[in-house]
Structures are given as C-alpha cells and as structure tokens.
Design a protein around this motif. Structure first.
Motif, short mmCIF file in Angstrom:
data_model
loop_
_atom_site.label_atom_id
_atom_site.label_comp_id
_atom_site.label_asym_id
_atom_site.label_seq_id
_atom_site.Cartn_x
_atom_site.Cartn_y
_atom_site.Cartn_z
N TRP A 370 0.84 -1.21 0.00
CA TRP A 370 0.00 0.00 0.00
C TRP A 370 0.87 1.25 0.00
O TRP A 370 0.70 2.15 -0.82
CB TRP A 370 -0.94 -0.01 1.22
CG TRP A 370 -1.82 1.21 1.30
CD1 TRP A 370 -1.54 2.39 1.91
CD2 TRP A 370 -3.12 1.37 0.71
NE1 TRP A 370 -2.58 3.27 1.75
CE2 TRP A 370 -3.56 2.67 1.01
CE3 TRP A 370 -3.94 0.53 -0.05
CZ2 TRP A 370 -4.80 3.17 0.60
CZ3 TRP A 370 -5.18 1.02 -0.46
CH2 TRP A 370 -5.58 2.32 -0.13
N LEU A 371 1.83 1.29 0.90
CA LEU A 371 2.65 2.50 1.03
C LEU A 371 3.60 2.67 -0.15
O LEU A 371 4.00 3.79 -0.47
CB LEU A 371 3.40 2.50 2.37
CG LEU A 371 2.47 2.61 3.59
CD1 LEU A 371 3.26 2.45 4.89
CD2 LEU A 371 1.70 3.93 3.60
N ALA A 372 3.93 1.58 -0.82
CA ALA A 372 4.79 1.70 -2.00
C ALA A 372 4.00 2.21 -3.21
O ALA A 372 4.54 2.85 -4.09
CB ALA A 372 5.42 0.34 -2.34
N ARG A 373 2.72 1.92 -3.27
CA ARG A 373 1.92 2.22 -4.47
C ARG A 373 1.03 3.43 -4.34
O ARG A 373 0.73 4.10 -5.33
CB ARG A 373 1.02 1.01 -4.79
CG ARG A 373 1.75 -0.08 -5.48
CD ARG A 373 1.11 -1.45 -5.30
NE ARG A 373 2.17 -2.44 -5.39
CZ ARG A 373 2.70 -2.85 -6.52
NH1 ARG A 373 2.24 -2.42 -7.66
NH2 ARG A 373 3.70 -3.71 -6.52
N ILE A 374 0.55 3.70 -3.11
CA ILE A 374 -0.37 4.83 -2.93
C ILE A 374 0.42 5.98 -2.32
O ILE A 374 0.99 5.83 -1.24
CB ILE A 374 -1.55 4.44 -2.01
CG1 ILE A 374 -2.28 3.19 -2.55
CG2 ILE A 374 -2.52 5.61 -1.82
CD1 ILE A 374 -3.08 3.39 -3.82
N PRO A 375 0.46 7.15 -3.00
CA PRO A 375 1.18 8.27 -2.40
C PRO A 375 0.40 8.80 -1.18
O PRO A 375 -0.60 8.19 -0.79
CB PRO A 375 1.19 9.30 -3.54
CG PRO A 375 0.03 8.95 -4.40
CD PRO A 375 -0.19 7.48 -4.26
N GLU A 376 0.82 9.93 -0.66
CA GLU A 376 0.15 10.44 0.55
C GLU A 376 -1.37 10.46 0.33
O GLU A 376 -1.85 11.01 -0.66
CB GLU A 376 0.65 11.85 0.85
CG GLU A 376 0.17 12.34 2.21
CD GLU A 376 0.83 13.65 2.60
OE1 GLU A 376 2.07 13.73 2.56
OE2 GLU A 376 0.08 14.59 2.94
#
Ligand code: HEM
Length: 404
Positions: A370-376
């Motif tokens: 999730w954190l690798a693919r979705i920015p802030e």
C-alpha cells in the motif's frame, strides 16, 4: 459508566452497585475512537454487570482482562459470542476447553507453520497488488468495500481451495452475522453458511485436493474421524477468525495513517528493516485491537470478592488491557518508539490466535504494498469515515483520496 437498575432484570447474585448500562453492540464514543470507547468502560473493577444482550459481566481492568483470558479452567470458551446461541455447532478449537482444546488446535496448526504461511504469503502479495492496482490510478477508493474485506477473504478462499467468485457472497453473510445482535438473523445466517460448507465438503469427498478443506475432511479426534459438525465448525471458525479481524485491523490502521501522514511517511522509510517494521506492527496492534471476547462460567466461582454463577456470560474487552493507563504512558497515542507494546490483540492463554503468523504476514504485506503504491492519502472531506465499537470493532465506510 452510569449505574442503572430500573427496567432491567439483574440476577440476585449481582450487587446493584456493579450494574452499568452498556450495550456491547453500541458502545458510546465508538464512532470517534472504537478502542478508546471500550477502554473508557474501565472502572476500579475488576467486574461490572451489563443487563443488556441477555446480561453479562464485563472485565473492567487490564489485570482482570489478562487474568481471565488465561483462566480457561473457570472461564469457559463453550460460548464466545454474547448473547449466546443455544444448540449451535461448536467451533473448534475456539469454543473448546482444555483438555480437548489442544487436540483440536493441533489439527489446524499445519495451516499456520512458517512454511505454509510463506507459501500463502506469496499468493497474498499478488492478490494485494492486484486489488490496489484496480483503483490506484483513479486517486480514490472506498477502502472497506474495495480492499479491506476482499483481501483476507481472497486469502481464506485460497487456503480452503474455494472459488474466488464466492468472495462477496461470503462477505455479506459474515457481515450480517457479526453486526447484528438479533439472534434470529444470526441463526438464519449460520444455516446458510452450513449449507455452503456442506456443498464444499461434498465436492471434496468426490474429488479430494491439496487444500485445507480436504485436510479438515480427513481430520481425526482421538483416533476417530471428525463428524460433519466438527468439520463445519472448524471451517466456519477459519472464515470468521481471519476475515473481520484482518479487515477491521487494516481499516483502523489505514484510517489512522490517512490522518497521520507523518506516520505513513515514517513507515515508508522503515520498510525492509525487520526490527523497525516489527515494532510498527506491534504498536499498531496494541492501539487498534479488534476483538472483545466472550466467556461462560462453567461453575460458580468467586473472583476478587465478586460471586459469579454457572452460566453467567463474561465479556473481555481487549483494549482495556492494551490501553490501560496503569501499565502504559499516554496509551491513546500511537508511538513507534515505545519501550513496551505488550498487547492482547491476539488474545492470551490457550486460545491465543492460531493464525497470528498469517495475520502478521498479511499486515506486513499490506503496509509494504500500500505504502509503495499509494502516495500520501487523505480522508474524503465530503464523506467522513464511520467506525463502530462492536464485539469485533469495525470501520463501516472509509472513503480515501490521493493525487494522481
Ligand atoms: C489482525 C488479525 C487478527 C486478530 C486481531 C485476531 C485475534 C484473535 C483473538 C483475540 C483470538 C483469541 C480468541 C479467544 O480467546 O476466544 C484469536 C483466535 C484465533 N484466531 Fe485470530 N486474529 C486475527 C487473525 C487471524 C487469522 C488471519 C486467522 C486464520 C484464519 C486466525 C485464526 C484464529 C484461530 C483458529 C483462533 C482460535 C485459536 C484457539 O482457540 O486455539 N486469526 N484470534
């Protein structure tokens, strides 16, 4: 908590000063902070009595929650849902007491060895990426429908060797069962689930496969084959145990990270560092517990001066331990640098979560992908999230936005 006695039936052995008006299906403050709402039931304790939902004790100190979780001798797991449903199939091993419990637990443990979890983890990562990629480019999702349930349910179906197309049907059944306090609804849902599992087992009788459904079909207890009810109880448990818990937990941590982009940014920098990621998961597990567990008294028993009677139900809210200010400083804060993150989010004692290794793997995969693919990402200001403090805490809706 307010003390009330009028209009409620309180058994003679319950002292009036221990009676509190708590509806475990509608804990006040649950929409703002589900775990904090449970923690706020804390009293000098150790026990209070709620006359609602059939009447039950509540363990209201961290020590009491911890001790009673571990005391399977007096606090039986024959019924873990409140209000209790008479005559239903017992789910093994969660509704079994020692000594039988150990043999039932041993039957399912091959599903949760580190090799088995690693193998399932590879499929879980592929599923996680596939689900995120379905909505990533749109800059928005409704996290609960689009991800939170699909992910663990997809993993359950892979483990059991059941078709992916059954995902939404099962999700709907389980959801209605867990959120409704209405016994008739629960009984109807259970009957439907039994019919579904019967069909799956019948298929494996005809065509055995290398999956958990076939493994449970061939299970034995003390040298005899499992009965159909034992098989069904085990499969229902694997479905329930790994679905709302994981979905709920991932939803609460995503809700938190949407409100604390600094925490999301911190975790992004720690990916790949085993110790740091373990500490992150531990603190999130401490702060965002899901399960509030039921027990039933197998016999009369006096606990710290309070008399409990055979058949009394007892509720053990895990957040009362996890967020106990006697044990932990500033318990409401998420602090990844804490010296101790001891928690009972996976329970404690003989029934400690059998799937904890798999759950940790799912949490880790989710955070990484999730954190690798979705920015802030942020909450949708027009559609605020809705959480509820329930026997299994849930976020009902969680619309999210990010820039693309
Ligand atoms: C964040 C996710 C999860 C949480 C918070 C969680 C929490 C718990 C808790 C609190 C218990 C103890 C119940 C009791 O004492 O009555 C438990 C038991 C159990 N859990 Fe989990 N669980 C999670 C994920 C999973 C997964 C993914 C599975 C695998 C399908 C699983 C399988 C089980 C089983 C089989 C038991 C019964 C163990 C026994 O009675 O010996 N759980 N879980």
């Amino acid at each position: 908590m307010d003390q009330i006695t009028r209009g409620y039936s309180v058994p003679d052995h319950v002292p009036a000063d221990l009676v509190v008006d708590v509806d475990m299906y509608d804990i006040p403050g649950g929409r703002e902070d589900a775990q904090g709402a449970w923690r706020d039931l804390q009293t000098r304790g150790p026990l209070s009595w709620s006359p609602r939902n059939g009447g039950h004790w509540i363990a209201t100190t961290g020590d009491a929650v911890f001790e009673l979780l571990r005391d399977a001798k007096h606090f039986s797991s024959e019924y873990v849902a409140i209000p209790k449903i008479e005559g239903k199939i017992r789910m093994a091993p969660i509704e079994m007491d020692p000594p039988d419990h150990a043999a039932y637990r041993k039957t399912i443990m091959p599903l949760f060895t580190s090799d088995a979890v690693d193998a399932l983890g590879e499929q879980a990562r592929a599923l996680c990426v596939e689900l995120i990629e379905e909505f990533r480019a749109s800059g928005r999702c409704e996290f609960i429908q689009d991800f939170a349930f699909k992910f663990p349910l997809g993993i359950f179906l892979k483990m059991m060797g059941l078709p992916d197309e059954d995902r939404m049907y099962l999700r709907d059944l389980v959801e209605r069962f867990v959120t409704s306090p209405d016994l008739d609804v629960k009984i109807a849902m259970e009957a439907e689930l039994h019919a579904y599992i019967d069909r799956a087992l019948d298929q494996r009788v005809a065509n055995p496969r290398d999956d958990a459904t076939t493994m449970i079909l061939n299970a034995t207890f003390e040298g005899r084959p499992y009965s159909r009810d034992e098989m069904k109880g085990t499969i229902i448990l694997l479905l329930f145990a790994g679905l709302d818990t994981v979905a709920g937990f991932l939803s609460f941590i995503t809700l938190h990270l949407a409100q604390r982009p600094d925490h999301a940014a911190y975790i992004r920098t720690q990916i790949g560092d085993e110790t740091a990621m373990h500490n992150v998961a531990q603190e999130l597990l401490r702060r965002f517990a899901i399960a509030n567990l039921g027990r039933i008294m197998g016999a009369d028993y006096e606990y710290h001066g309070t008399q409990l009677k055979k058949g009394d139900m007892v509720l053990l809210p895990t957040s009362i331990f996890n967020m106990d200010p006697e044990r932990i400083d500033n318990p409401d804060a998420v602090d990844f640098q804490r010296a101790t993150t001891k928690h009972v989010t996976f329970g404690s004692g003989p029934h400690t979560c059998a799937g904890a290794l798999l759950a940790r793997k799912e949490i880790r995969i989710f955070l990484e992908e999730w954190l690798a693919r979705i920015p802030e990402f942020r909450l949708d200001p027009d559609h605020p999230p809705e959480a509820r403090a329930l026997p299994l805490n849930q976020v009902m809706t969680l619309p999210l936005r990010w820039d693309v």
